[in-house]
Write an enzyme that holds these catalytic residues in place. Sequence first.
Site, PDB file in Angstrom:
ATOM      1  N   GLU A   1    -103.133  -3.932  -2.639  1.00  0.00           N
ATOM      2  CA  GLU A   1    -104.337  -4.104  -1.829  1.00  0.00           C
ATOM      3  C   GLU A   1    -105.596  -3.924  -2.678  1.00  0.00           C
ATOM      4  O   GLU A   1    -105.771  -2.877  -3.299  1.00  0.00           O
ATOM      5  CB  GLU A   1    -104.303  -3.117  -0.667  1.00  0.00           C
ATOM      6  CG  GLU A   1    -103.125  -3.391   0.282  1.00  0.00           C
ATOM      7  CD  GLU A   1    -102.685  -2.167   1.068  1.00  0.00           C
ATOM      8  OE1 GLU A   1    -103.454  -1.203   1.179  1.00  0.00           O
ATOM      9  OE2 GLU A   1    -101.527  -2.182   1.570  1.00  0.00           O
TER      10      GLU A   1
ATOM     11  N   GLU B   1     -97.689  -2.262   3.019  1.00  0.00           N
ATOM     12  CA  GLU B   1     -96.991  -1.576   1.938  1.00  0.00           C
ATOM     13  C   GLU B   1     -95.510  -1.925   1.922  1.00  0.00           C
ATOM     14  O   GLU B   1     -94.901  -2.054   0.856  1.00  0.00           O
ATOM     15  CB  GLU B   1     -97.177  -0.062   2.070  1.00  0.00           C
ATOM     16  CG  GLU B   1     -98.621   0.397   1.850  1.00  0.00           C
ATOM     17  CD  GLU B   1     -99.563   0.064   2.991  1.00  0.00           C
ATOM     18  OE1 GLU B   1     -99.086  -0.242   4.105  1.00  0.00           O
ATOM     19  OE2 GLU B   1    -100.792   0.102   2.780  1.00  0.00           O
TER      20      GLU B   1
ATOM     21  N   PHE C   1    -103.293   4.548  -1.442  1.00  0.00           N
ATOM     22  CA  PHE C   1    -103.247   6.012  -1.421  1.00  0.00           C
ATOM     23  C   PHE C   1    -101.796   6.413  -1.156  1.00  0.00           C
ATOM     24  O   PHE C   1    -101.122   5.766  -0.353  1.00  0.00           O
ATOM     25  CB  PHE C   1    -104.118   6.592  -0.296  1.00  0.00           C
ATOM     26  CG  PHE C   1    -105.599   6.516  -0.565  1.00  0.00           C
ATOM     27  CD1 PHE C   1    -106.286   7.618  -1.065  1.00  0.00           C
ATOM     28  CD2 PHE C   1    -106.306   5.355  -0.297  1.00  0.00           C
ATOM     29  CE1 PHE C   1    -107.659   7.554  -1.288  1.00  0.00           C
ATOM     30  CE2 PHE C   1    -107.678   5.289  -0.528  1.00  0.00           C
ATOM     31  CZ  PHE C   1    -108.354   6.387  -1.025  1.00  0.00           C
ATOM     32  N   ALA C   2    -101.340   7.491  -1.806  1.00  0.00           N
ATOM     33  CA  ALA C   2     -99.957   7.940  -1.587  1.00  0.00           C
ATOM     34  C   ALA C   2     -99.703   8.183  -0.101  1.00  0.00           C
ATOM     35  O   ALA C   2     -98.588   8.021   0.383  1.00  0.00           O
ATOM     36  CB  ALA C   2     -99.685   9.212  -2.382  1.00  0.00           C
TER      37      ALA C   2
ATOM     38  N   ILE D   1     -97.827   5.351   1.721  1.00  0.00           N
ATOM     39  CA  ILE D   1     -96.566   4.863   1.155  1.00  0.00           C
ATOM     40  C   ILE D   1     -95.446   4.839   2.206  1.00  0.00           C
ATOM     41  O   ILE D   1     -94.438   4.156   2.029  1.00  0.00           O
ATOM     42  CB  ILE D   1     -96.149   5.742  -0.053  1.00  0.00           C
ATOM     43  CG1 ILE D   1     -95.189   4.969  -0.968  1.00  0.00           C
ATOM     44  CG2 ILE D   1     -95.563   7.080   0.397  1.00  0.00           C
ATOM     45  CD1 ILE D   1     -94.967   5.619  -2.319  1.00  0.00           C
TER      46      ILE D   1
ATOM     47  N   PRO E   1     -94.937   3.303   5.090  1.00  0.00           N
ATOM     48  CA  PRO E   1     -94.375   2.027   5.539  1.00  0.00           C
ATOM     49  C   PRO E   1     -93.468   1.372   4.492  1.00  0.00           C
ATOM     50  O   PRO E   1     -92.702   0.464   4.817  1.00  0.00           O
ATOM     51  CB  PRO E   1     -95.625   1.159   5.782  1.00  0.00           C
ATOM     52  CG  PRO E   1     -96.728   2.134   6.038  1.00  0.00           C
ATOM     53  CD  PRO E   1     -96.408   3.310   5.151  1.00  0.00           C
TER      54      PRO E   1
ATOM     55  N   HIS F   1    -106.043  10.942   2.928  1.00  0.00           N
ATOM     56  CA  HIS F   1    -106.418  10.474   1.586  1.00  0.00           C
ATOM     57  C   HIS F   1    -106.217  11.587   0.570  1.00  0.00           C
ATOM     58  O   HIS F   1    -106.860  11.602  -0.468  1.00  0.00           O
ATOM     59  CB  HIS F   1    -107.880  10.022   1.542  1.00  0.00           C
ATOM     60  CG  HIS F   1    -108.209   8.906   2.471  1.00  0.00           C
ATOM     61  ND1 HIS F   1    -108.555   9.110   3.780  1.00  0.00           N
ATOM     62  CD2 HIS F   1    -108.238   7.562   2.287  1.00  0.00           C
ATOM     63  CE1 HIS F   1    -108.794   7.945   4.366  1.00  0.00           C
ATOM     64  NE2 HIS F   1    -108.599   6.991   3.488  1.00  0.00           N
TER      65      HIS F   1
HETATM   66  C1  LIG Z   1    -101.404   2.066   5.905  1.00  0.00           C
HETATM   67  C2  LIG Z   1    -102.714   1.938   5.236  1.00  0.00           C
HETATM   68  N1  LIG Z   1    -102.835   1.161   4.132  1.00  0.00           N
HETATM   69  C3  LIG Z   1    -104.011   1.049   3.479  1.00  0.00           C
HETATM   70  C4  LIG Z   1    -105.141   1.715   3.917  1.00  0.00           C
HETATM   71  C5  LIG Z   1    -106.476   1.634   3.140  1.00  0.00           C
HETATM   72  N2  LIG Z   1    -107.451   0.838   3.898  1.00  0.00           N
HETATM   73  C6  LIG Z   1    -108.335   1.427   4.737  1.00  0.00           C
HETATM   74  S1  LIG Z   1    -109.275   0.282   5.542  1.00  0.00           S
HETATM   75  C7  LIG Z   1    -108.554  -1.005   4.741  1.00  0.00           C
HETATM   76  C8  LIG Z   1    -108.971  -2.416   5.053  1.00  0.00           C
HETATM   77  C9  LIG Z   1    -108.733  -2.774   6.490  1.00  0.00           C
HETATM   78  O1  LIG Z   1    -109.287  -4.038   6.774  1.00  0.00           O
HETATM   79  P1  LIG Z   1    -109.263  -4.594   8.265  1.00  0.00           P
HETATM   80  O2  LIG Z   1    -107.933  -4.312   8.880  1.00  0.00           O
HETATM   81  O3  LIG Z   1    -109.676  -6.014   8.239  1.00  0.00           O
HETATM   82  O4  LIG Z   1    -110.294  -3.712   9.083  1.00  0.00           O
HETATM   83  P2  LIG Z   1    -111.876  -3.644   8.810  1.00  0.00           P
HETATM   84  O5  LIG Z   1    -112.119  -2.565   7.790  1.00  0.00           O
HETATM   85  O6  LIG Z   1    -112.324  -4.995   8.363  1.00  0.00           O
HETATM   86  O7  LIG Z   1    -112.479  -3.263  10.134  1.00  0.00           O
HETATM   87  C10 LIG Z   1    -107.567  -0.548   3.859  1.00  0.00           C
HETATM   88  C11 LIG Z   1    -106.734  -1.406   2.995  1.00  0.00           C
HETATM   89  C12 LIG Z   1    -104.975   2.523   5.081  1.00  0.00           C
HETATM   90  N3  LIG Z   1    -106.006   3.215   5.597  1.00  0.00           N
HETATM   91  N4  LIG Z   1    -103.764   2.602   5.706  1.00  0.00           N
END
Ligand SMILES: Cc1ncc(C[n+]2csc(CCOP(=O)(O)OP(=O)(O)O)c2C)c(N)n1
Lengths: 337, 337, 422, 422
Positions: free
Chosen positions: A29, A60, A83-84, A87, A89, A129
């Site tokens: 990501e 993930e 972030f760990a 992990i 999923p 986090h």
């Molecule tokens: C399971 C998981 N994987 C990765 C993340 C890190 N992360 C936080 S927000 C984000 C992007 C999300 O984008 P979107 O679903 O389009 O929502 P938006 O921020 O655009 O509202 C990521 C990858 C997380 N919080 N949880």
Amino acid sequence: MPVMSMVQALNSAMDVMLGRDPGVLIFGEDVGFYGGVFRVTEGLQKKHGERRVFDAPIAEGGIMAAAVGMGAYGLRPIVEIQFADYIYPATDQLISEAARIRYRSAGEFAAPITVRAPCGGGIFGGQTHSQSVEAIFTHVCGLKTVMPSNPYDAKGLLIAAIEDDDPVVFFEPKRLYNGPFDGHPDRPAVPWSQHKASEVPEGYYTVPLGRAAVVRPGSAVTVLAYGTMVHVALAAAEEAGADAEVIDLRTLLPIDLETIVASVKRTGRCVIAHEATRTCGYGAELSALVQEECFYHLEAPIVRVTGYDTPYPHALEWEYFPGPKRVAAGIRQALAA
Amino acid sequence: MPVMSMVQALNSAMDVMLGRDPGVLIFGEDVGFYGGVFRVTEGLQKKHGERRVFDAPIAEGGIMAAAVGMGAYGLRPIVEIQFADYIYPATDQLISEAARIRYRSAGEFAAPITVRAPCGGGIFGGQTHSQSVEAIFTHVCGLKTVMPSNPYDAKGLLIAAIEDDDPVVFFEPKRLYNGPFDGHPDRPAVPWSQHKASEVPEGYYTVPLGRAAVVRPGSAVTVLAYGTMVHVALAAAEEAGADAEVIDLRTLLPIDLETIVASVKRTGRCVIAHEATRTCGYGAELSALVQEECFYHLEAPIVRVTGYDTPYPHALEWEYFPGPKRVAAGIRQALAA
Amino acid sequence: MNDLPVPSNPPLPNRERLRLHIPPHRPQPGGHADFGYFRVPAAGVVARPAIDVPSVVTHPLATALIRVLDEENRAVGEWDPGLDPETLRQGLRWMMLTRAYDERMYRAQRTGKTSFYMTSRGEEAVAVAQAMALRPDDMLFTSYRQQGLLIARNYPLIDMMCQIYSNGRDPLKGRQLPVMYSSRAHSFFSISGNLATQLPQAVGWAMASAYAGDSRIAAGWIGEGATAEADFHHALTFAAVYRAPVVLNVVNNQWAISSHQEVAGGEEATFAARAIGFGLACLRVDGNDFLATYAATRWAAERARANHGATLIELFTYRAGSHSTSDDPTKYRPEDEPRTWPLGDPVERLARHLIGLGEWSEERHKAQQEELARLVRDTDREAQSHGTLGEGPHFGVETMFEDVFKDMPWNLRRQQREAEEP
Amino acid sequence: MNDLPVPSNPPLPNRERLRLHIPPHRPQPGGHADFGYFRVPAAGVVARPAIDVPSVVTHPLATALIRVLDEENRAVGEWDPGLDPETLRQGLRWMMLTRAYDERMYRAQRTGKTSFYMTSRGEEAVAVAQAMALRPDDMLFTSYRQQGLLIARNYPLIDMMCQIYSNGRDPLKGRQLPVMYSSRAHSFFSISGNLATQLPQAVGWAMASAYAGDSRIAAGWIGEGATAEADFHHALTFAAVYRAPVVLNVVNNQWAISSHQEVAGGEEATFAARAIGFGLACLRVDGNDFLATYAATRWAAERARANHGATLIELFTYRAGSHSTSDDPTKYRPEDEPRTWPLGDPVERLARHLIGLGEWSEERHKAQQEELARLVRDTDREAQSHGTLGEGPHFGVETMFEDVFKDMPWNLRRQQREAEEP
Ligand SMILES: Cc1ncc(C[n+]2csc(CCOP(=O)(O)OP(=O)(O)O)c2C)c(N)n1
Ligand SMILES: Cc1ncc(C[n+]2csc(CCOP(=O)(O)OP(=O)(O)O)c2C)c(N)n1
Ligand SMILES: [Mg+2]
Ligand SMILES: [Mg+2]
């Protein structure tokens, strides 16, 4: 020799391997164009192309599954879990698949995958986090688990992990990305350039998996630590004014039992420090092994200094973090007994 | 008093709770019309209706997520994971959600969920129908973990788990479903009816979570076991001709430290037996706790007798299984030292 | 109502009471088969698009059913692959061999020679026709019910049997549950006991093949029940985003152990329709029709090979046997279902087709049946001469510790020594 | 090619080389916004089906875009909810309050008063219009970017701010990262840091409500990027199988941190189309159009309430701000994108609509802006008087061990004592 931060050293390791092995590729990501939320893959897509370094959907489990399939083909994927804490999923593909494919196929297929994941607290990331989840994976046969504590080791261990023909879970203590941290948030942040382990060769080298390092020799007590806690342990040893031998485990699985046992047999006392929650943490295995191997040399109970058995709280980050004060207290306890 | 097998006792526990609490419902793969692949929910849909007991899509993650949502509403879902080996897709909802909702909502929401999962080997299920995965969950704060060893406890503990306001992972040693098993596959199978713990009250009763049971008093060595290994430990104690005290932990989290410590302080020796892989298994925590609490009473190293650090092999099931021979050897080792 | 859980509040007067829909378990054992939940369209009516059409062109096919063999088992319509009799006889032979093998191994388990077995009865066309439609070096990621793929790739029967017996000649060294085959030499990936994991792995392998500029594609199989697993979603997402050269097959055999396809969502939509939301191509095919299955698979494979991306194929078929040797289907479905399945039996239909062409006969069929039964029996004897699960011989205890890692770490070496002590 | 990984074999002469498709990262920073990847259909052209139609009737809407406000911000077409000016002004006020709150808290983080913040700039209509279209006791399972839902439910601003500051008055006792609100009293479920987990939970809650014969429905929100997660699939599957009374919202704001919606599969199909394969109803709506968003949500809610099952709504909008205070969008997208978003700004569009109706004016708008800025500033001062993350006061260290379990086990009591030692 160039001076590198942990981020730069990790980046250099991947850059070197992308250059050496056409089968190495990186996805995860935000790792492509953006270079990762911690900038660890910065510049790699620009240099090696979108085909070698690219963004993945936020899944993930899918990322791990794709890596397993690529590994079966013969590639050496490096995947980043942002972030760990995220992990989970991917656990089914990691535990049921990557870790078992060599065994269940009687050696026909393997999973030469490197899973990078920032771990640990210290940046006010709150409970999702800040986690240290290593003990979930050190219980799984078929996985190797690594956690470096400085730039030199980080690069050498990451290259070794990428070259390893089995799956390696590579945890990166995010609090160490841009400087060593001894557990004193009140003191000014120190850059890596002031630490000797920031001298990192440009090119290829490895730090072999499965070997710990004695980072502070001592004779009164052995302190076992890894990741951020190595720096905390060193500070604690000073603050306790103890003749403590501090061992940086570097690789959690396979465990470098020899180095640990040799030290504890000399000192007769042992303190184990980790940031993860205490119960059934990796420290439990270390404690069990040490007492099995060194029972007749132990002069005091083995002490564990760890994160508490609660989620990582946001506001009380420093009350939760097992800092020098608590580790020093553990050292004193081990010496007093 | 009626005589019940483990399957019948578990079935009775759910029957009782479906009758007592309209908020209790059961869902999972094949648990509805068919009554589960091990028949544990047999007849419950017929008796309580499709609304209370129904089949779920094959998605452990979805099942757990739905249970979390139902728990937030105020229901008490009981979900079955068909084999503990298939719980991995549910880890994110179990670890990141169910275990943390009370904490992160400051007590506003809870997850009063019971997760049932058959575990362990002994039925030639190979590496994906034999796993003992308890240590992955005993490391997670916010989860309780239970593993009964007989029908009476199974029913009482399951009712206690269902009534508990926090998530409970309830592991059912599948090899014990239809009879006690002491680790001698060569000997004829014994039905539960020949075991006194098969006398199970019809109605409601509980066996409180967090309390171990001394199932064989002794003074020379303490053997800590749970699930199938309780029966193996009892056989091993006989075969070693040792004055061994065998403790059935019953609940793994919270740990009944008092009972364990009291025993080891008396015997001065401790053997820990579990079927799960050794490294970072639950036995590591037991060993660490015992040496922390009983250091000055220990006369010999704590011995762990466990499954090997490999997947559960199909053909070599009995070479892998930590049977009476290996546990007896562990007892002798503890006594010899 | 008296059985409201405590926390819920009574609906306001102007609000309707909500109802929970539970897919009814029907038809029930004791009763008679009822296939009213789907209609059987005529053969030959579905048009065959070019392999390079935009995926949306294929989306109407999600609710169609590609059939080539009509009621008289004549090949009709655009999807007729026009295979020569030799090829058809080869396909028939492999299907019959798969069935003979299944029957033999099922009995072997029943007579205590091994722990477990799963037949593919009624689904032989799915595996055999698809194996023939793919190239021999295309990589296969399968579930436990496509043994016909290995048979049609000439994987030695004896090796399959030795795996079933977990004996001293088992290619997997006795480590895996019976039917969890693996053969790199036959481009057949190690079967997992964990449902659905193979599907996104197939996509990953296909991505790797494309990454390498290779020309081999991947194919994955999953049961309709397992499509509810996360990995099905991962497979579709990654296949769509990276246009992976992969054929994704959903084998809808109506049952997932005791759960009808409706529990997996079959009540609301077809499984082929899952492709639409990802912009993937989709086909829905009569999986008991050898010719239709071959043609659909060939279409998808050529599309993937030409860099037009992945196709999701729903193979509409019926699990004629028990789920495995561990269950008794009469406990959860009418005993006459297998006999009355509207789409018939794949072996019989192909045989009738060949007979109609004058390329096969009842006699030759019977003779081949007996020949294959002998072949399987003799091979079984040889396999058992290498041991069975109960009797052994098995691989030595020291092998239990190998292949956990490429290089054995100290803890395993130590445990290996301990295990070897008498 | 010289960079083939060792194991792959060269393609046979008659086979095409496979290519891996990587969604290109475009447009790039430095360049100019390019919204050529979608077209903006006219307002008022999409027909509004009855709430009880079979879901297939809604499937064509997956590629449409429901819009009510036309280029002159007049309300046109069947989807006009016909709201009275009072309601519209209330909606406008809540959207403006959300924006004012976001701006204040963003600055608070920038000035070191807390660790983290996320604004919903540009997406205010999604949360506010949807909150108003649902009933106050419908249960909400949201992501971190729907703070407008809480504001429109009159959750006290002061409580929100104290959560942001993790101070001694934080309803969540300083345990959660800022913006991870929870309020049972407002039927608002605890926000998770783990993406997507809330969506199948919403389905589970809805199943429970239906199980109990309750009349409250659930609603869930997920970003387009997070639809790739397994839990999105779980939500759709369970919603379909059990016909759960839930509204599932995909907020497609074009970006997932630095990844464009194409990385989540937006290149191949719309996110609304994901519903088709499950037989769920779907709607695709201009998320910057307050009236369209209100109407679509109302339609889905009434459908769910009447036991016709779940609807998947794609809210097509734009993340006008940074992902969070941790990233700098100019590193991965053209700096003019937010300004040039073809669907405009939701606050401005509703304001212009009201002005067109003669129910609002530039003056009142400006006055309200200033009033809300004052309100937010004063509330912020009060909130900070209860402490900030850096300065405290915080909840006592003993509270760190509470609520892990309902009853504190010995190990936590012990650790609590240890932590309390000076
Ligand atoms: C399971 C998981 N994987 C990765 C993340 C890190 N992360 C936080 S927000 C984000 C992007 C999300 O984008 P979107 O679903 O389009 O929502 P938006 O921020 O655009 O509202 C990521 C990858 C997380 N919080 N949880
Ligand atoms: C992750 C996981 N969950 C559950 C199971 C148990 N299980 C094995 S087969 C099966 C049914 C699968 O049905 P389907 O996908 O339709 O395939 P079929 O057996 O019909 O070929 C189940 C639930 C499993 N093996 N893995
Ligand atoms: Mg099936
Ligand atoms: Mg987004």
